[in-house]
Design an enzyme around this catalytic site. Structure first.
Site, PDB file in Angstrom:
ATOM      1  N   HIS A 171       7.972  77.500  31.526  1.00 36.20           N
ATOM      2  CA  HIS A 171       8.596  77.037  30.339  1.00 36.20           C
ATOM      3  C   HIS A 171       9.830  76.383  30.644  1.00 36.20           C
ATOM      4  O   HIS A 171      10.719  77.091  31.360  1.00 36.20           O
ATOM      5  CB  HIS A 171       8.588  77.824  29.362  1.00 36.20           C
ATOM      6  CG  HIS A 171       7.317  78.828  28.984  1.00 36.20           C
ATOM      7  ND1 HIS A 171       6.733  78.248  27.677  1.00 36.20           N
ATOM      8  CD2 HIS A 171       6.427  79.789  29.522  1.00 36.20           C
ATOM      9  CE1 HIS A 171       5.498  79.006  27.718  1.00 36.20           C
ATOM     10  NE2 HIS A 171       5.269  79.822  28.915  1.00 36.20           N
ATOM     11  N   LEU A 172      10.168  75.145  30.407  1.00 37.00           N
ATOM     12  CA  LEU A 172      11.203  74.490  30.871  1.00 37.00           C
ATOM     13  C   LEU A 172      12.304  74.283  29.541  1.00 37.00           C
ATOM     14  O   LEU A 172      13.383  73.969  29.725  1.00 37.00           O
ATOM     15  CB  LEU A 172      11.247  73.376  31.600  1.00 37.00           C
ATOM     16  CG  LEU A 172      10.411  73.118  32.718  1.00 37.00           C
ATOM     17  CD1 LEU A 172      10.115  71.853  33.634  1.00 37.00           C
ATOM     18  CD2 LEU A 172      10.865  74.175  34.041  1.00 37.00           C
TER      19      LEU A 172
ATOM     20  N   ASN B 251       5.694  74.382  24.335  1.00 34.63           N
ATOM     21  CA  ASN B 251       6.368  75.040  23.209  1.00 34.63           C
ATOM     22  C   ASN B 251       7.676  74.868  23.034  1.00 34.63           C
ATOM     23  O   ASN B 251       8.619  75.784  23.419  1.00 34.63           O
ATOM     24  CB  ASN B 251       5.670  76.439  23.238  1.00 34.63           C
ATOM     25  CG  ASN B 251       6.400  77.341  24.292  1.00 34.63           C
ATOM     26  OD1 ASN B 251       6.449  76.651  25.398  1.00 34.63           O
ATOM     27  ND2 ASN B 251       6.102  78.498  24.442  1.00 34.63           N
TER      28      ASN B 251
ATOM     29  N   ASP C 208      -0.262  77.130  24.272  1.00 38.21           N
ATOM     30  CA  ASP C 208       0.472  78.317  24.786  1.00 38.21           C
ATOM     31  C   ASP C 208       1.412  79.065  24.047  1.00 38.21           C
ATOM     32  O   ASP C 208       2.223  78.472  23.097  1.00 38.21           O
ATOM     33  CB  ASP C 208       1.189  77.955  26.100  1.00 38.21           C
ATOM     34  CG  ASP C 208       1.690  79.104  26.897  1.00 38.21           C
ATOM     35  OD1 ASP C 208       0.622  80.008  27.203  1.00 38.21           O
ATOM     36  OD2 ASP C 208       2.831  79.588  26.711  1.00 38.21           O
TER      37      ASP C 208
ATOM     38  N   HIS D  72      -4.296  80.261  26.298  1.00 38.11           N
ATOM     39  CA  HIS D  72      -3.709  81.382  25.759  1.00 38.11           C
ATOM     40  C   HIS D  72      -4.569  82.372  25.101  1.00 38.11           C
ATOM     41  O   HIS D  72      -4.647  82.080  23.899  1.00 38.11           O
ATOM     42  CB  HIS D  72      -2.265  81.329  25.290  1.00 38.11           C
ATOM     43  CG  HIS D  72      -1.485  82.651  24.943  1.00 38.11           C
ATOM     44  ND1 HIS D  72      -0.286  82.898  25.477  1.00 38.11           N
ATOM     45  CD2 HIS D  72      -1.905  83.557  24.038  1.00 38.11           C
ATOM     46  CE1 HIS D  72       0.278  83.765  24.797  1.00 38.11           C
ATOM     47  NE2 HIS D  72      -0.885  84.268  24.044  1.00 38.11           N
TER      48      HIS D  72
ATOM     49  N   ASP E 246       4.191  81.710  34.566  1.00 35.89           N
ATOM     50  CA  ASP E 246       4.554  81.723  33.257  1.00 35.89           C
ATOM     51  C   ASP E 246       5.744  82.166  32.904  1.00 35.89           C
ATOM     52  O   ASP E 246       6.405  82.635  31.971  1.00 35.89           O
ATOM     53  CB  ASP E 246       3.859  83.025  32.415  1.00 35.89           C
ATOM     54  CG  ASP E 246       3.972  82.881  30.896  1.00 35.89           C
ATOM     55  OD1 ASP E 246       4.257  81.990  30.414  1.00 35.89           O
ATOM     56  OD2 ASP E 246       3.424  83.775  30.269  1.00 35.89           O
TER      57      ASP E 246
ATOM     58  N   HIS F 277      14.791  83.265  28.312  1.00 34.78           N
ATOM     59  CA  HIS F 277      15.292  83.564  26.903  1.00 34.78           C
ATOM     60  C   HIS F 277      16.854  83.674  27.490  1.00 34.78           C
ATOM     61  O   HIS F 277      17.189  83.983  28.546  1.00 34.78           O
ATOM     62  CB  HIS F 277      14.857  84.593  26.325  1.00 34.78           C
ATOM     63  CG  HIS F 277      13.306  84.534  26.015  1.00 34.78           C
ATOM     64  ND1 HIS F 277      12.967  83.574  24.981  1.00 34.78           N
ATOM     65  CD2 HIS F 277      12.199  84.860  26.426  1.00 34.78           C
ATOM     66  CE1 HIS F 277      11.595  83.365  24.845  1.00 34.78           C
ATOM     67  NE2 HIS F 277      11.215  84.165  25.767  1.00 34.78           N
TER      68      HIS F 277
ATOM     69  N   PHE G 256       9.028  87.542  23.662  1.00 32.71           N
ATOM     70  CA  PHE G 256       8.135  87.862  24.865  1.00 32.71           C
ATOM     71  C   PHE G 256       8.619  87.164  25.882  1.00 32.71           C
ATOM     72  O   PHE G 256       8.833  85.729  25.686  1.00 32.71           O
ATOM     73  CB  PHE G 256       6.939  87.743  24.465  1.00 32.71           C
ATOM     74  CG  PHE G 256       6.312  88.805  23.562  1.00 32.71           C
ATOM     75  CD1 PHE G 256       5.704  89.709  24.165  1.00 32.71           C
ATOM     76  CD2 PHE G 256       6.110  88.496  22.281  1.00 32.71           C
ATOM     77  CE1 PHE G 256       5.169  90.930  23.071  1.00 32.71           C
ATOM     78  CE2 PHE G 256       5.391  89.507  21.400  1.00 32.71           C
ATOM     79  CZ  PHE G 256       5.155  90.551  21.688  1.00 32.71           C
ATOM     80  N   GLY G 257       8.754  87.475  27.160  1.00 29.18           N
ATOM     81  CA  GLY G 257       8.728  86.552  28.321  1.00 29.18           C
ATOM     82  C   GLY G 257       9.765  86.906  29.381  1.00 29.18           C
ATOM     83  O   GLY G 257      10.922  87.666  28.970  1.00 29.18           O
TER      84      GLY G 257
HETATM   85  O1  DOR Z   1       5.824  86.070  27.325  1.00 25.36           O
HETATM   86  C1  DOR Z   1       5.618  85.008  26.756  1.00 25.36           C
HETATM   87  N1  DOR Z   1       6.619  84.027  26.728  1.00 25.36           N
HETATM   88  N2  DOR Z   1       4.368  84.635  26.467  1.00 25.36           N
HETATM   89  C2  DOR Z   1       3.814  83.525  26.106  1.00 25.36           C
HETATM   90  O2  DOR Z   1       2.904  83.296  25.856  1.00 25.36           O
HETATM   91  C3  DOR Z   1       5.090  82.507  25.654  1.00 25.36           C
HETATM   92  C4  DOR Z   1       6.000  82.522  26.549  1.00 25.36           C
HETATM   93  C5  DOR Z   1       7.536  81.827  25.909  1.00 25.36           C
HETATM   94  O3  DOR Z   1       7.396  80.988  25.734  1.00 25.36           O
HETATM   95  O4  DOR Z   1       8.596  82.617  25.967  1.00 25.36           O
END
Ligand code: DOR
Length: 429
Positions: A62-63, A94, A152, A179, A305, A309, A323-324
């Site tokens: 995710h950029l 996303n 996703d 996903h 993945d 954040h 999440f992430g």
């Molecule tokens: O943990 C996650 N973060 N899972 C995902 O499917 C999306 C991702 C995000 O975009 O932060």
């Protein structure tokens, strides 16, 4: 001209694992040999004692650009990739707005060309705005070079939409990346459902939330004769479904993340929001099934993945955090640990990080056969580092591995013959 000398070349697609010299010129691999003479004017890199691999490809990152630049930008995310030994990344749609049209794909491609330190391949959305209602411009995006589509983070809930997406994807020769999460089962869970979630008093996401969707999408892909790729597989049951589907000839592949291979739900016990990820960190039984599935080839690819954040977003109570976690800069040492522990052989590890993602999405690279792009990674298997937040080039500092001693880091990343990272220093700035 650039000559990489004396390293242990691991090129699974070419069936090579041997000490070799590699000559690169004009963005391409020119020659591989046991002892190559240094041509006049060639720069030499001594790779003695190091591993030389095809440039690593991360098919799931995710950029965050456009729209979410406080978390990450194409500039910062691709620099994190270069530090992590990745020469190509595939970025999820996303963003804000969601990358669901030709114009947005072209915008991501243009920014990547201007700001990117490594190759960037945008993944298009399956549905408009990833809302799950109406298909996105899959054909137009494919024309612009998109090799895969995914919603996703927002699983396609309606089976009929997924069926249609698979039909279109087949027509345009793109891969549907799923996903897999059945949202009524996942509910508002924040970690893996099991004894740990009960002990910690946190709501759980059962393994079945993933497995139900893996089963559905395999059935739909089989019926459509389309190419399906399961993102971040995390359970024993999902793996068994993929294994059975492959055995009967379904065109399905899957990826696993380094964190799902290295950590279990026990890591959540300190309530660190850096361990909050979707799919969640599972129990050790699932982790050992994933390690086995990677070792036996059921799992094709390793993908991070990478999900940055901001510090503020993550500095809240566990349940409220997004999440992430960030993964680009820790993937290689985490995988090297599995190799050292003899849970994974180096050829499979390198294939899962290079030739297999190249094959699944039809991307350039993945091998160092003469004539291939000069995308190359050198890994020092003995280099030990304890990463601090300020060492990460990603804007995201949400890694559960900060402060942990990790071993086996990339020391050279070269994209199309250009050195972008050398001895842990970025040259792309
Ligand atoms: O943990 C996650 N973060 N899972 C995902 O499917 C999306 C991702 C995000 O975009 O932060």
């Amino acid at each position: 001209m650039f000559l990489v000398k004396g390293g242990m070349l691991v090129d699974p697609a070419a069936g090579i694992k041997a000490v070799r010299d590699i000559l690169l010129q004009d963005g391409k691999v020119v020659e591989i040999g046991e002892h190559l003479e240094r041509p006049e004017g060639a720069e030499v890199y001594d790779a003695t004692g190091k591993l030389v691999t095809p440039g690593l490809i991360d098919m799931h990152v995710h950029l965050r650009e456009p729209g979410l630049e406080a978390k990450e930008t194409i500039a910062s995310g691709t620099r994190a990739a270069a530090m992590g030994g990745f020469t190509s990344v595939c970025c999820m749609p996303n963003t804000n707005p969601v990358t669901d049209s030709l114009a947005l794909v072209e915008a991501v491609q243009a920014i990547s060309k201007r700001d990117g330190a490594v190759r960037v391949f945008p993944i298009g959305a399956i549905t408009k705005g990833s809302q799950g209602q109406e298909l996105a411009e899959i054909g137009d995006m494919a024309q612009a070079g998109v090799r895969a589509v995914s919603d996703d983070g927002k699983p396609v809930a309606r089976a009929e939409i997924m069926r249609l997406a698979l039909e279109y994807a087949k027509m345009f020769e793109v891969t549907v990346v799923s996903h897999c999460e059945e949202q009524s089962l996942a509910g508002d869970g924040v970690m893996h459902y099991g004894p740990m979630s009960a002990m910690l008093g946190l709501k759980g996401i059962p393994a079945a939330a993933e497995e139900v969707m893996v089963a559905r999408d395999i059935i739909l892909a089989e019926a459509a004769g389309a190419k399906l790729h399961i993102a971040h597989i995390s359970t024993r049951g999902s793996l068994e479904l993929v294994r059975a589907a492959k055995a009967r000839g379904v065109n399905v592949s899957c990826e696993v993340t380094p964190h799902h291979l290295s950590l279990s739900d026990e890591a959540v016990s300190g309530y660190s929001t850096s361990t909050k990820v979707n799919p969640p960190l599972r129990s050790w039984d699932h982790v050992s099934a994933l390690r086995q599935g990677l070792a036996d080839g059921t799992i094709d690819c390793i993908a991070t993945d990478h999900a940055p954040h901001t510090i503020e977003e993550k500095a809240v109570e566990f349940g409220a955090a997004p999440f992430g976690l960030v993964g680009l800069e820790t993937a290689v040492p985490l995988i090297m640990e599995l190799v050292r522990n003899k849970e994974l052989d180096i050829e499979r590890a390198v294939a899962a990080l290079s030739s297999n993602p190249a094959r699944v999405f039809g991307l350039p690279g993945g091998t160092l056969q003469p004539g291939s792009p000069a995308d190359l990674t050198v890994i020092d298997p003995d280099l030990e580092l304890v990463l601090k937040p300020e060492d990460l080039r990603s804007q995201g500092k949400n890694s559960p591995f900060l402060g942990t001693e990790l071993k086996g880091f990339p020391v050279l990343t070269m994209v199309e013959g250009q050195v972008v990272m050398r001895e842990r220093n970025l040259l792309a700035d």
